[in-house]
Write an enzyme that holds these catalytic residues in place. Structure first.
Site, PDB file in Angstrom:
ATOM      1  N   HIS A  53       0.855  -1.189   0.000  1.00 60.55           N
ATOM      2  CA  HIS A  53       0.000   0.000   0.000  1.00 60.55           C
ATOM      3  C   HIS A  53       0.888   1.235   0.000  1.00 60.55           C
ATOM      4  O   HIS A  53       2.022   1.208   0.519  1.00 60.55           O
ATOM      5  CB  HIS A  53      -0.895   0.014   1.235  1.00 60.55           C
ATOM      6  CG  HIS A  53      -1.953  -1.039   1.227  1.00 60.55           C
ATOM      7  ND1 HIS A  53      -3.085  -0.941   1.999  1.00 60.55           N
ATOM      8  CD2 HIS A  53      -2.065  -2.206   0.538  1.00 60.55           C
ATOM      9  CE1 HIS A  53      -3.847  -1.999   1.799  1.00 60.55           C
ATOM     10  NE2 HIS A  53      -3.245  -2.792   0.920  1.00 60.55           N
ATOM     11  N   GLU A  55       0.923   3.916   1.756  1.00 54.70           N
ATOM     12  CA  GLU A  55       1.375   4.355   3.078  1.00 54.70           C
ATOM     13  C   GLU A  55       2.564   3.527   3.566  1.00 54.70           C
ATOM     14  O   GLU A  55       3.560   4.067   4.048  1.00 54.70           O
ATOM     15  CB  GLU A  55       0.257   4.247   4.121  1.00 54.70           C
ATOM     16  CG  GLU A  55      -0.976   5.041   3.797  1.00 54.70           C
ATOM     17  CD  GLU A  55      -2.049   4.228   3.089  1.00 54.70           C
ATOM     18  OE1 GLU A  55      -1.741   3.550   2.078  1.00 54.70           O
ATOM     19  OE2 GLU A  55      -3.203   4.266   3.541  1.00 54.70           O
ATOM     20  N   CYS A  83      -6.234   1.940   5.679  1.00 55.03           N
ATOM     21  CA  CYS A  83      -6.866   0.702   6.123  1.00 55.03           C
ATOM     22  C   CYS A  83      -6.303   0.342   7.502  1.00 55.03           C
ATOM     23  O   CYS A  83      -5.342   0.966   7.969  1.00 55.03           O
ATOM     24  CB  CYS A  83      -6.581  -0.412   5.106  1.00 55.03           C
ATOM     25  SG  CYS A  83      -4.869  -0.994   5.119  1.00 55.03           S
ATOM     26  N   CYS A  86      -2.458  -0.284   7.494  1.00 56.10           N
ATOM     27  CA  CYS A  86      -1.670   0.938   7.370  1.00 56.10           C
ATOM     28  C   CYS A  86      -1.778   1.804   8.619  1.00 56.10           C
ATOM     29  O   CYS A  86      -0.797   2.418   9.041  1.00 56.10           O
ATOM     30  CB  CYS A  86      -2.098   1.708   6.122  1.00 56.10           C
ATOM     31  SG  CYS A  86      -1.659   0.846   4.596  1.00 56.10           S
TER      32      CYS A  86
END
Length: 149
Positions: A53, A55, A83, A86
Site C-alpha cells: 500500500h 502508506e 486501512c 496501514c
C-alpha cells in the site's frame, strides 16, 4: 493544524500514477522538517505484494532515508483513509500527523471500521485531519472503479 495543499497535490499525483498502472489510485507523501522524504503509490499488483500500500511503501522509504525505525517528526499525506494495516503501521512508526483525503467507509481503519487509533492496544495516535482534498480523491477512485466494471 499545519497543512499544505502542495503535499496533498503530490499525493494525488502519486495516486494518478498508480491508476495508470492499473493499481487502486492511492498516493502518499511523507514530510520531515518541511521537505519531502518519501512518496509512493499503491504497488500491490505490480509487486505481487498485498502489503504494498502507498502508506507502507512511503513509511519504509522514509525510515530508510532518515535511518530510523520511527518517524515522530514526520507528517503523512495520503489520498484515502488508511486501512487497518496501514493505520497500525502509522502508529508503530509514530507518525506525528496524518492528513487524508477521501474517507473509506468499506475498508478504512481510522474514522471507519475498527478505528485503530481509538483501540486500547494502540501505542501512538497521530493528530488526524481527514477530508482534505476529498472530492478530487473520491472522484479519482470512482472513475477508476467505473472503468474496471
Amino acid at each position: 493544524m499545519i497543512f499544505s495543499n502542495e503535499y496533498m497535490n503530490m499525493a494525488l499525483k502519486e495516486a494518478l500514477l498508480a491508476g495508470e498502472r492499473g493499481e487502486v489510485p492511492v498516493g502518499a507523501v511523507i514530510i520531515h522538517e518541511g521537505a519531502v522524504v518519501a512518496r509512493a503509490s499503491n504497488r500491490v499488483i505490480t509487486d505481487r505484494d498485498p502489503s504494498a500500500h502507498a502508506e507502507l511503501l512511503a513509511i519504509r522509504a522514509a525510515c530508510g532515508r532518515l535511518d530510523s525505525e520511527r518517524l515522530p517528526d514526520c507528517d503523512l499525506y495520503v489520498t484515502l483513509e488508511p486501512c487497518p494495516m496501514c493505520a497500525h503501521a502509522i502508529s508503530l512508526a509514530r507518525i506525528r500527523r496524518l492528513y487524508f483525503a477521501a474517507p473509506d467507509e468499506k475498508s478504512g481503519g481510522v474514522e471507519n471500521g475498527p478505528r485503530i487509533f481509538h483501540a486500547s492496544s494502540c501505542h501512538h495516535r497521530p493528530e488526524i485531519y481527514g477530508g482534505i482534498g476529498a472530492q478530487a480523491a473520491s472522484q479519482m477512485l470512482k472513475d477508476f472503479f467505473q472503468a474496471r466494471r
